[in-house]
Scaffold this motif. Structure first.
Motif, PDB file in Angstrom:
ATOM      1  N   LEU A  50       0.821  -1.204   0.000  1.00 11.22           N
ATOM      2  CA  LEU A  50       0.000   0.000   0.000  1.00 11.22           C
ATOM      3  C   LEU A  50       0.859   1.261   0.000  1.00 11.22           C
ATOM      4  N   THR A  51       1.922   1.267   0.764  1.00 16.03           N
ATOM      5  CA  THR A  51       2.806   2.429   0.803  1.00 16.03           C
ATOM      6  C   THR A  51       3.390   2.719  -0.574  1.00 16.03           C
ATOM      7  N   ALA A  52       3.851   1.671  -1.266  1.00 11.92           N
ATOM      8  CA  ALA A  52       4.411   1.853  -2.606  1.00 11.92           C
ATOM      9  C   ALA A  52       3.346   2.329  -3.595  1.00 11.92           C
ATOM     10  N   ALA A  53       2.142   1.778  -3.497  1.00 12.04           N
ATOM     11  CA  ALA A  53       1.065   2.186  -4.409  1.00 12.04           C
ATOM     12  C   ALA A  53       0.646   3.631  -4.154  1.00 12.04           C
ATOM     13  N   LEU A  54       0.590   4.039  -2.906  1.00  9.36           N
ATOM     14  CA  LEU A  54       0.240   5.418  -2.591  1.00  9.36           C
ATOM     15  C   LEU A  54       1.333   6.386  -3.055  1.00  9.36           C
ATOM     16  N   ALA A  55       2.584   5.990  -2.920  1.00  5.71           N
ATOM     17  CA  ALA A  55       3.685   6.839  -3.399  1.00  5.71           C
ATOM     18  C   ALA A  55       3.596   7.020  -4.910  1.00  5.71           C
ATOM     19  N   HIS A  56       3.265   5.947  -5.620  1.00  4.41           N
ATOM     20  CA  HIS A  56       3.106   6.029  -7.071  1.00  4.41           C
ATOM     21  C   HIS A  56       1.945   6.951  -7.432  1.00  4.41           C
ATOM     22  N   ALA A  71      -8.965   4.557  -7.877  1.00  2.49           N
ATOM     23  CA  ALA A  71      -8.779   3.550  -8.925  1.00  2.49           C
ATOM     24  C   ALA A  71      -7.303   3.418  -9.292  1.00  2.49           C
ATOM     25  N   LEU A  72      -6.607   4.518  -9.358  1.00  5.75           N
ATOM     26  CA  LEU A  72      -5.185   4.490  -9.682  1.00  5.75           C
ATOM     27  C   LEU A  72      -4.404   3.727  -8.615  1.00  5.75           C
ATOM     28  N   THR A  73      -4.696   3.984  -7.359  1.00 11.01           N
ATOM     29  CA  THR A  73      -4.008   3.292  -6.267  1.00 11.01           C
ATOM     30  C   THR A  73      -4.369   1.819  -6.248  1.00 11.01           C
ATOM     31  N   ARG A  74      -5.662   1.502  -6.408  1.00 12.32           N
ATOM     32  CA  ARG A  74      -6.106   0.102  -6.406  1.00 12.32           C
ATOM     33  C   ARG A  74      -5.460  -0.671  -7.540  1.00 12.32           C
ATOM     34  N   ASP A  75      -5.424  -0.080  -8.742  1.00 11.16           N
ATOM     35  CA  ASP A  75      -4.822  -0.766  -9.886  1.00 11.16           C
ATOM     36  C   ASP A  75      -3.330  -0.971  -9.678  1.00 11.16           C
ATOM     37  N   ASP A  76      -2.651   0.043  -9.158  1.00 12.68           N
ATOM     38  CA  ASP A  76      -1.218  -0.093  -8.902  1.00 12.68           C
ATOM     39  C   ASP A  76      -0.967  -1.139  -7.825  1.00 12.68           C
ATOM     40  N   LEU A  77      -1.795  -1.171  -6.814  1.00 14.68           N
ATOM     41  CA  LEU A  77      -1.695  -2.168  -5.753  1.00 14.68           C
ATOM     42  C   LEU A  77      -1.847  -3.577  -6.334  1.00 14.68           C
ATOM     43  N   ALA A  78      -2.825  -3.750  -7.214  1.00 15.39           N
ATOM     44  CA  ALA A  78      -3.062  -5.056  -7.832  1.00 15.39           C
ATOM     45  C   ALA A  78      -1.875  -5.473  -8.708  1.00 15.39           C
ATOM     46  N   LEU A  79      -1.348  -4.554  -9.489  1.00 12.88           N
ATOM     47  CA  LEU A  79      -0.219  -4.884 -10.357  1.00 12.88           C
ATOM     48  C   LEU A  79       1.049  -5.171  -9.555  1.00 12.88           C
ATOM     49  N   ARG A  80       1.274  -4.418  -8.504  1.00 15.47           N
ATOM     50  CA  ARG A  80       2.433  -4.689  -7.644  1.00 15.47           C
ATOM     51  C   ARG A  80       2.300  -6.063  -7.000  1.00 15.47           C
ATOM     52  N   PHE A  81       1.096  -6.396  -6.559  1.00 11.42           N
ATOM     53  CA  PHE A  81       0.880  -7.717  -5.978  1.00 11.42           C
ATOM     54  C   PHE A  81       1.118  -8.799  -7.021  1.00 11.42           C
ATOM     55  N   ALA A  82       0.603  -8.606  -8.231  1.00  9.03           N
ATOM     56  CA  ALA A  82       0.764  -9.611  -9.284  1.00  9.03           C
ATOM     57  C   ALA A  82       2.246  -9.850  -9.591  1.00  9.03           C
ATOM     58  N   ARG A  83       3.037  -8.783  -9.586  1.00 14.65           N
ATOM     59  CA  ARG A  83       4.474  -8.919  -9.873  1.00 14.65           C
ATOM     60  C   ARG A  83       5.230  -9.614  -8.746  1.00 14.65           C
ATOM     61  N   THR A  84       4.727  -9.506  -7.534  1.00 13.08           N
ATOM     62  CA  THR A  84       5.428 -10.096  -6.386  1.00 13.08           C
ATOM     63  C   THR A  84       4.649 -11.244  -5.766  1.00 13.08           C
ATOM     64  N   ALA A  85       3.728 -11.826  -6.507  1.00 11.90           N
ATOM     65  CA  ALA A  85       2.844 -12.858  -5.950  1.00 11.90           C
ATOM     66  C   ALA A  85       3.614 -14.086  -5.466  1.00 11.90           C
ATOM     67  N   TRP A  86       4.755 -14.364  -6.044  1.00 15.75           N
ATOM     68  CA  TRP A  86       5.529 -15.526  -5.607  1.00 15.75           C
ATOM     69  C   TRP A  86       5.896 -15.417  -4.129  1.00 15.75           C
ATOM     70  N   ARG A  87       5.991 -14.190  -3.602  1.00 15.10           N
ATOM     71  CA  ARG A  87       6.294 -13.994  -2.184  1.00 15.10           C
ATOM     72  C   ARG A  87       5.099 -14.336  -1.300  1.00 15.10           C
ATOM     73  N   HIS A  88       3.929 -14.297  -1.885  1.00 13.53           N
ATOM     74  CA  HIS A  88       2.698 -14.459  -1.110  1.00 13.53           C
ATOM     75  C   HIS A  88       1.987 -15.767  -1.428  1.00 13.53           C
ATOM     76  N   ARG A  89       2.727 -16.747  -1.933  1.00 10.63           N
ATOM     77  CA  ARG A  89       2.108 -18.015  -2.325  1.00 10.63           C
ATOM     78  C   ARG A  89       1.396 -18.659  -1.139  1.00 10.63           C
ATOM     79  N   ALA A  90       2.073 -18.782  -0.033  1.00  9.31           N
ATOM     80  CA  ALA A  90       1.458 -19.402   1.140  1.00  9.31           C
ATOM     81  C   ALA A  90       0.750 -18.332   1.962  1.00  9.31           C
ATOM     82  N   GLY A  91      -0.470 -18.622   2.318  1.00 11.34           N
ATOM     83  CA  GLY A  91      -1.210 -17.688   3.144  1.00 11.34           C
ATOM     84  C   GLY A  91      -0.610 -17.592   4.534  1.00 11.34           C
TER      85      GLY A  91
END
Length: 179
Positions: A50-56, A71-91
């Motif tokens: 969220l911090t990175a998306a808000l800065a963007h 919408a801009l923050t939500r979309d950036d948040l989603a794209l940042r998550f998609a790019r780093t999803a491998w870090r969040h594989r396990a809940g």
């Protein structure tokens, strides 16, 4: 005189952005927490996203962008998550921890945030049919998890249309006014 006007415009933009953050940060943090499958009380990855998306968003708005900041923050948040999803594989104990990162992303965008199928597909670079399939699978997995593993008829094996999965009335964001 020109220097003074530039400062006042900058101050006004900063104040406007502060007001946006004050109003939207809670919901956006909840979105990030759902995506990372962390708990509400322990969500360092969600905070970082969220911090990175808000800065963007702040940087884009400072350059004169007139897009909707939420919408801009939500979309950036989603794209940042998609790019780093491998870090969040396990809940990490979150409510959506049983889902894959892509399922969490599609489910949160479609059902919690109410983003239309076409827009979700365009944002993630996937065909609409894929978005429907991922959303239906995620909903079926969540239903199967809440009933102790015994999915009801049609939950996993039956074909669910995009409107049926999104319009089922269940889900954390069905009606933003109620949230």
């Amino acid at each position: 005189m020109e220097k003074h006007r530039g400062r006042s415009e900058h101050a006004a933009r900063a104040q406007e952005f502060d007001a946006f953050v004050a109003g939207a940060a809670g919901r956006l943090l909840h979105v990030a927490t759902l995506l990372t499958a962390e708990t509400r009380t322990r969500n360092p990855y969600a905070h970082a996203l969220l911090t990175a998306a808000l800065a963007h968003t702040y940087a884009v708005r400072a350059r004169g962008g007139d897009e909707d900041p939420y919408a801009l923050t939500r979309d950036d948040l989603a794209l940042r998550f998609a790019r780093t999803a491998w870090r969040h594989r396990a809940g990490r104990g979150g409510v959506l921890g049983a889902l894959t990162p892509r399922e969490r992303l599609v489910l949160v965008l479609r059902l919690y945030e109410g983003v239309p199928e076409e827009q979700t597909a365009a944002l993630l670079g996937l065909p609409e049919a894929r978005i429907r399939a991922v959303c239906a699978r995620a909903v079926a997995r969540m239903r199967a998890g809440t009933t102790g593993g015994a999915a009801g008829p049609g939950a996993a094996g039956g074909r669910t249309t995009g409107s049926g999965a999104a319009g089922a009335g269940a889900g954390p964001g069905r009606g933003k006014a109620a949230a």
